[in-house]
Design a protein around this motif. Structure first.
Motif, PDB file in Angstrom:
ATOM      1  N   VAL A 327      -2.432  15.025   2.086  1.00  0.00           N
ATOM      2  CA  VAL A 327      -1.786  14.053   1.202  1.00  0.00           C
ATOM      3  C   VAL A 327      -0.325  14.457   1.032  1.00  0.00           C
ATOM      4  O   VAL A 327      -0.038  15.608   0.683  1.00  0.00           O
ATOM      5  N   GLY A 328       0.581  13.535   1.277  1.00  0.00           N
ATOM      6  CA  GLY A 328       2.000  13.760   1.035  1.00  0.00           C
ATOM      7  C   GLY A 328       2.505  12.773   0.003  1.00  0.00           C
ATOM      8  O   GLY A 328       2.326  11.558   0.158  1.00  0.00           O
ATOM      9  N   ILE A 329       3.103  13.280  -1.070  1.00  0.00           N
ATOM     10  CA  ILE A 329       3.598  12.425  -2.147  1.00  0.00           C
ATOM     11  C   ILE A 329       5.113  12.522  -2.207  1.00  0.00           C
ATOM     12  O   ILE A 329       5.671  13.616  -2.302  1.00  0.00           O
ATOM     13  N   CYS A 330       5.779  11.394  -2.115  1.00  0.00           N
ATOM     14  CA  CYS A 330       7.229  11.292  -2.218  1.00  0.00           C
ATOM     15  C   CYS A 330       7.900  12.163  -1.156  1.00  0.00           C
ATOM     16  O   CYS A 330       7.816  11.871   0.024  1.00  0.00           O
ATOM     17  N   GLY A 331       8.539  13.274  -1.544  1.00  0.00           N
ATOM     18  CA  GLY A 331       9.153  14.147  -0.548  1.00  0.00           C
ATOM     19  C   GLY A 331       8.144  14.674   0.443  1.00  0.00           C
ATOM     20  O   GLY A 331       8.441  14.857   1.631  1.00  0.00           O
ATOM     21  N   GLY A 332       6.916  14.926  -0.017  1.00  0.00           N
ATOM     22  CA  GLY A 332       5.865  15.355   0.889  1.00  0.00           C
ATOM     23  C   GLY A 332       5.512  14.286   1.906  1.00  0.00           C
ATOM     24  O   GLY A 332       5.220  14.585   3.073  1.00  0.00           O
ATOM     25  N   TYR A 333       5.547  13.034   1.490  1.00  0.00           N
ATOM     26  CA  TYR A 333       5.344  11.904   2.399  1.00  0.00           C
ATOM     27  C   TYR A 333       6.437  11.867   3.451  1.00  0.00           C
ATOM     28  O   TYR A 333       6.184  11.693   4.652  1.00  0.00           O
ATOM     29  N   GLN A 334       7.682  12.060   3.017  1.00  0.00           N
ATOM     30  CA  GLN A 334       8.803  12.060   3.967  1.00  0.00           C
ATOM     31  C   GLN A 334       8.627  13.152   5.018  1.00  0.00           C
ATOM     32  O   GLN A 334       8.893  12.938   6.206  1.00  0.00           O
ATOM     33  N   ILE A 384      -4.138   0.766  -8.564  1.00  0.00           N
ATOM     34  CA  ILE A 384      -3.244   1.927  -8.620  1.00  0.00           C
ATOM     35  C   ILE A 384      -2.056   1.576  -9.502  1.00  0.00           C
ATOM     36  O   ILE A 384      -1.410   0.538  -9.320  1.00  0.00           O
ATOM     37  N   SER A 385      -1.763   2.444 -10.453  1.00  0.00           N
ATOM     38  CA  SER A 385      -0.513   2.342 -11.209  1.00  0.00           C
ATOM     39  C   SER A 385       0.187   3.688 -11.137  1.00  0.00           C
ATOM     40  O   SER A 385      -0.458   4.734 -11.058  1.00  0.00           O
ATOM     41  N   GLY A 386       1.492   3.657 -11.121  1.00  0.00           N
ATOM     42  CA  GLY A 386       2.267   4.887 -11.015  1.00  0.00           C
ATOM     43  C   GLY A 386       3.744   4.565 -11.072  1.00  0.00           C
ATOM     44  O   GLY A 386       4.159   3.561 -11.659  1.00  0.00           O
ATOM     45  N   TYR A 387       4.543   5.421 -10.456  1.00  0.00           N
ATOM     46  CA  TYR A 387       5.982   5.193 -10.478  1.00  0.00           C
ATOM     47  C   TYR A 387       6.611   5.771  -9.220  1.00  0.00           C
ATOM     48  O   TYR A 387       6.099   6.714  -8.620  1.00  0.00           O
ATOM     49  N   GLU A 388       7.723   5.160  -8.830  1.00  0.00           N
ATOM     50  CA  GLU A 388       8.502   5.662  -7.703  1.00  0.00           C
ATOM     51  C   GLU A 388       9.784   6.284  -8.228  1.00  0.00           C
ATOM     52  O   GLU A 388      10.396   5.788  -9.175  1.00  0.00           O
ATOM     53  N   PHE A 406       1.558  -3.737  -3.458  1.00  0.00           N
ATOM     54  CA  PHE A 406       1.966  -3.927  -4.839  1.00  0.00           C
ATOM     55  C   PHE A 406       1.733  -5.362  -5.294  1.00  0.00           C
ATOM     56  O   PHE A 406       1.556  -6.271  -4.482  1.00  0.00           O
ATOM     57  N   ALA A 407       1.799  -5.533  -6.611  1.00  0.00           N
ATOM     58  CA  ALA A 407       1.576  -6.859  -7.186  1.00  0.00           C
ATOM     59  C   ALA A 407       2.612  -7.875  -6.710  1.00  0.00           C
ATOM     60  O   ALA A 407       2.323  -9.079  -6.635  1.00  0.00           O
ATOM     61  N   ASP A 408       3.822  -7.397  -6.355  1.00  0.00           N
ATOM     62  CA  ASP A 408       4.871  -8.321  -5.902  1.00  0.00           C
ATOM     63  C   ASP A 408       4.830  -8.560  -4.393  1.00  0.00           C
ATOM     64  O   ASP A 408       5.732  -9.202  -3.838  1.00  0.00           O
ATOM     65  N   GLY A 409       3.816  -8.024  -3.721  1.00  0.00           N
ATOM     66  CA  GLY A 409       3.670  -8.260  -2.288  1.00  0.00           C
ATOM     67  C   GLY A 409       4.230  -7.165  -1.404  1.00  0.00           C
ATOM     68  O   GLY A 409       3.944  -7.131  -0.204  1.00  0.00           O
ATOM     69  N   ARG A 410       5.042  -6.257  -1.968  1.00  0.00           N
ATOM     70  CA  ARG A 410       5.551  -5.145  -1.173  1.00  0.00           C
ATOM     71  C   ARG A 410       4.409  -4.187  -0.842  1.00  0.00           C
ATOM     72  O   ARG A 410       3.373  -4.178  -1.506  1.00  0.00           O
ATOM     73  N   THR A 411       4.616  -3.370   0.152  1.00  0.00           N
ATOM     74  CA  THR A 411       3.633  -2.347   0.495  1.00  0.00           C
ATOM     75  C   THR A 411       4.302  -0.973   0.468  1.00  0.00           C
ATOM     76  O   THR A 411       5.537  -0.870   0.511  1.00  0.00           O
ATOM     77  N   ASP A 412       3.466   0.045   0.394  1.00  0.00           N
ATOM     78  CA  ASP A 412       3.981   1.418   0.350  1.00  0.00           C
ATOM     79  C   ASP A 412       3.059   2.329   1.130  1.00  0.00           C
ATOM     80  O   ASP A 412       1.835   2.200   1.092  1.00  0.00           O
ATOM     81  N   GLY A 413       3.678   3.293   1.814  1.00  0.00           N
ATOM     82  CA  GLY A 413       2.950   4.401   2.378  1.00  0.00           C
ATOM     83  C   GLY A 413       2.178   4.094   3.635  1.00  0.00           C
ATOM     84  O   GLY A 413       2.250   3.002   4.210  1.00  0.00           O
ATOM     85  N   VAL A 414       1.424   5.096   4.050  1.00  0.00           N
ATOM     86  CA  VAL A 414       0.613   5.014   5.264  1.00  0.00           C
ATOM     87  C   VAL A 414      -0.750   5.631   4.960  1.00  0.00           C
ATOM     88  O   VAL A 414      -0.842   6.670   4.291  1.00  0.00           O
ATOM     89  N   TYR A 415      -1.805   4.997   5.462  1.00  0.00           N
ATOM     90  CA  TYR A 415      -3.160   5.498   5.283  1.00  0.00           C
ATOM     91  C   TYR A 415      -3.829   5.618   6.648  1.00  0.00           C
ATOM     92  O   TYR A 415      -3.832   4.669   7.435  1.00  0.00           O
ATOM     93  N   THR A 416      -4.349   6.798   6.963  1.00  0.00           N
ATOM     94  CA  THR A 416      -5.148   6.979   8.166  1.00  0.00           C
ATOM     95  C   THR A 416      -6.469   7.617   7.749  1.00  0.00           C
ATOM     96  O   THR A 416      -6.701   7.867   6.560  1.00  0.00           O
ATOM     97  N   GLY A 421       0.037   9.119   2.947  1.00  0.00           N
ATOM     98  CA  GLY A 421       1.431   9.337   2.607  1.00  0.00           C
ATOM     99  C   GLY A 421       1.891   8.218   1.693  1.00  0.00           C
ATOM    100  O   GLY A 421       1.632   7.044   1.970  1.00  0.00           O
ATOM    101  N   THR A 422       2.536   8.569   0.576  1.00  0.00           N
ATOM    102  CA  THR A 422       2.948   7.547  -0.386  1.00  0.00           C
ATOM    103  C   THR A 422       4.162   8.001  -1.178  1.00  0.00           C
ATOM    104  O   THR A 422       4.345   9.194  -1.431  1.00  0.00           O
ATOM    105  N   TYR A 423       4.976   7.034  -1.587  1.00  0.00           N
ATOM    106  CA  TYR A 423       6.081   7.311  -2.500  1.00  0.00           C
ATOM    107  C   TYR A 423       5.633   7.264  -3.960  1.00  0.00           C
ATOM    108  O   TYR A 423       6.407   7.599  -4.860  1.00  0.00           O
ATOM    109  N   VAL A 424       4.421   6.828  -4.220  1.00  0.00           N
ATOM    110  CA  VAL A 424       3.985   6.588  -5.590  1.00  0.00           C
ATOM    111  C   VAL A 424       3.475   7.879  -6.234  1.00  0.00           C
ATOM    112  O   VAL A 424       2.502   8.479  -5.772  1.00  0.00           O
ATOM    113  N   HIS A 425       4.150   8.273  -7.299  1.00  0.00           N
ATOM    114  CA  HIS A 425       3.678   9.389  -8.119  1.00  0.00           C
ATOM    115  C   HIS A 425       2.577   8.886  -9.049  1.00  0.00           C
ATOM    116  O   HIS A 425       2.612   7.756  -9.515  1.00  0.00           O
ATOM    117  N   GLY A 426       1.611   9.766  -9.306  1.00  0.00           N
ATOM    118  CA  GLY A 426       0.549   9.440 -10.249  1.00  0.00           C
ATOM    119  C   GLY A 426      -0.681   8.834  -9.608  1.00  0.00           C
ATOM    120  O   GLY A 426      -1.535   8.295 -10.312  1.00  0.00           O
TER     121      GLY A 426
END
Length: 491
Positions: A327-334, A384-388, A406-416, A421-426
């Motif tokens: 699991v990579g979160i934010c900088g870890g995702y990068q 999922i709720s959290g913050y970037e 996301f609720a606004d239609g955007r997407t985040d991260g990668v799942y395999t 990998g995600t930018y979302v904290h929490g």
């Protein structure tokens, strides 16, 4: 105002307790800390970034956090440089000397404006100091302790941590290093994190009160309440929540990055049944875990270079051929991606770096900082709720399965199958997702599945705030506290 004899004596938790006590007693209460240096931050509803402690305290007070509650936030970046955040937004990167000599006085009108707005909205303000008010070399530019007490005409309660030893010396020494006007502001003392029989402390308290002519308002027994921490001193205590032992069914290795930040992401893992969490700083410590977590960082490039230098990068690459989950979160995702582009030298000396290459993404660092609360649905079907909170922008080279929509239609991260990998904290604060994630690992290991009936993180936090209220209220002289506030006690 709560001030302390040192860092990590429990100021933030006591302020949280008082916020919930006053709120439960029917008062409109808000927290305030003029200047905060913290590795863990909190994102307000309008996208402002403040210290996590003030966000937690606002929640305990049953109100929405605003940037007025922490107008100045300092986030260490390394080499005596910190990011300065003013009213929730990036202001500049400054070294300590420039900050103290050129910035502190110019920003005081902003601090006063925040205090004025809060004073107009709330019955009670609970102010938190920073470190110690008796740092002689820093006092002329200290805007977080006695200067705030003078600005607000606040009664100061001085807190000391008896667990670390030398409690009487730390209290007397702090008071001796205050000038007369500062010392006159100290109206009470709290001895915090007490273990044992209070009767054995009574003679010392009697001596202390006679010597200082300041009453001890409470001796607060140690309590392991699940309140989120904000700085690196608290990070070291996370190791003590569960011992490093082989009896845990699931072994989670968290990479202890030099510039680790927002490590409250990890808190729920310590409560997950059968899960052991350990921090890894060397290739020798990595071993063969079930899960590797690369957390957030204030400096992705420097911490990635540290991964290379320590050999941990090579260890992760070898383990990815096993059953290990990553699991990579934010900088870890990068870091999980293929390329880190820092042409503007935002993260370090500039340049382009080849990253771990486990996900087909390329990250470019830009000046604009993304700070926003988010909600969405993970690809596993969980809310999922959290913050970037990040500077980089990551793009996939090929089509990928996003981790969250996301609720606004955007997407985040990668799942395999083996990597998130995600930018979302929490993400782990979403307890249904966390239970699902570890149940999948349990199933793969032939372990019993744990019930999916679980309290939400909000429910857990509410339980913690109420427990903290009752614990502190029981051991603190609330009658005297209300006298200091010149308010009528309602309960």
């Amino acid at each position: 105002m709560i001030q302390g004899t040192a860092s990590d004596v429990g100021k933030s938790v006591l302020c949280t307790a008082l916020c919930r006590i006053f709120a439960n007693d029917g008062y409109q209460v808000a927290p305030f800390k003029s200047q905060n240096m913290a590795l863990n931050s909190y994102i307000t509803q309008d996208g402002g970034e403040i210290g996590r402690a003030q966000g937690v305290q606002a929640e305990a007070a049953k109100i929405e956090a605003t940037t007025d509650m922490n107008p100045i936030l300092l986030k260490p970046k390394g080499e005596m440089v910190s990011e300065v955040i003013l009213h929730g937004k990036h202001y500049a990167n400054m070294d300590a000397m420039s900050y103290r000599e050129n910035f502190v006085e110019t920003v005081m009108p902003e601090v006063r404006a925040s205090l004025k707005r809060l004073a107009q909205q709330y019955d009670v303000l609970v102010l938190e100091g920073a470190g110690s008010p008796a740092e002689i070399n820093l006092k002329n530019r200290d805007i977080a302790n006695m200067r705030m007490a003078h600005e607000t005409d606040a009664a100061v309660i001085l807190v000391a941590d008896i667990e670390r030893g030398g409690v009487f010396a730390s209290l007397i020494g702090t008071l001796m290093l205050l000038d007369d006007a500062e010392r006159a502001r100290v109206k009470g003392i709290i001895i915090n994190k007490f273990r044992g029989m209070k009767e054995l402390l009574d003679s010392g308290i009697e001596w202390l009160e006679n010597y200082t002519n300041i009453p001890v308002l409470g001796v607060i027994p140690y309590i392991d309440v699940q309140i989120e921490a904000e700085d690196s001193m608290a990070l070291s205590s996370l190791r003590l929540k569960k011992p490093l032992a082989s009896e845990f069914d699931i072994d989670v290795a968290v990479i202890r990055l030099p510039h680790i930040s927002n490590f409250t992401d990890l808190d729920p893992l310590f409560e997950e049944p059968g899960v052991g969490v350990r921090f890894v700083s060397s290739i020798r410590e990595l071993k063969k875990p079930d899960v590797i977590i690369i957390p957030g960082t204030k400096n992705t490039v420097e911490d990635f270079l540290w991964l290379q230098e320590t050999g941990i990068m090579q260890g992760i690459l070898q383990l990815q051929h096993t059953e290990v989950q990553i699991v990579g979160i934010c900088g870890g995702y990068q870091m999980l991606g293929e390329t880190l582009r820092d042409e503007q030298a935002i993260e370090g000396k500039g340049g382009t770096y080849l990253a771990l290459g486990l996900l087909p993404i390329e990250t470019t660092f830009i000046q604009e900082k993304q700070t926003v609360q988010v909600t969405g649905i993970s690809c596993t079907g969980h809310e999922i709720s959290g913050y970037e909170i990040h500077l980089g922008r990551s793009e996939a080279r090929v089509p990928v399965q996003p981790f969250i929509e996301f609720a606004d239609g955007r997407t985040d991260g990668v799942y395999t199958e083996k990597i998130i990998g995600t930018y979302v904290h929490g993400i782990f604060q979403n307890r249904a997702f966390t239970r699902h994630y570890f149940n999948k690992i349990r199933d793969n290991k032939g372990l019993p599945i744990v019930s999916t009936e679980i309290l939400s993180d909000f429910e857990r936090r509410e339980q913690a705030y109420e427990m903290l209220d009752q614990h502190v209220r029981t051991h603190l002289n609330m009658t005297k506290i209300y006298e200091l506030l010149a308010l009528e006690r309602t309960s």
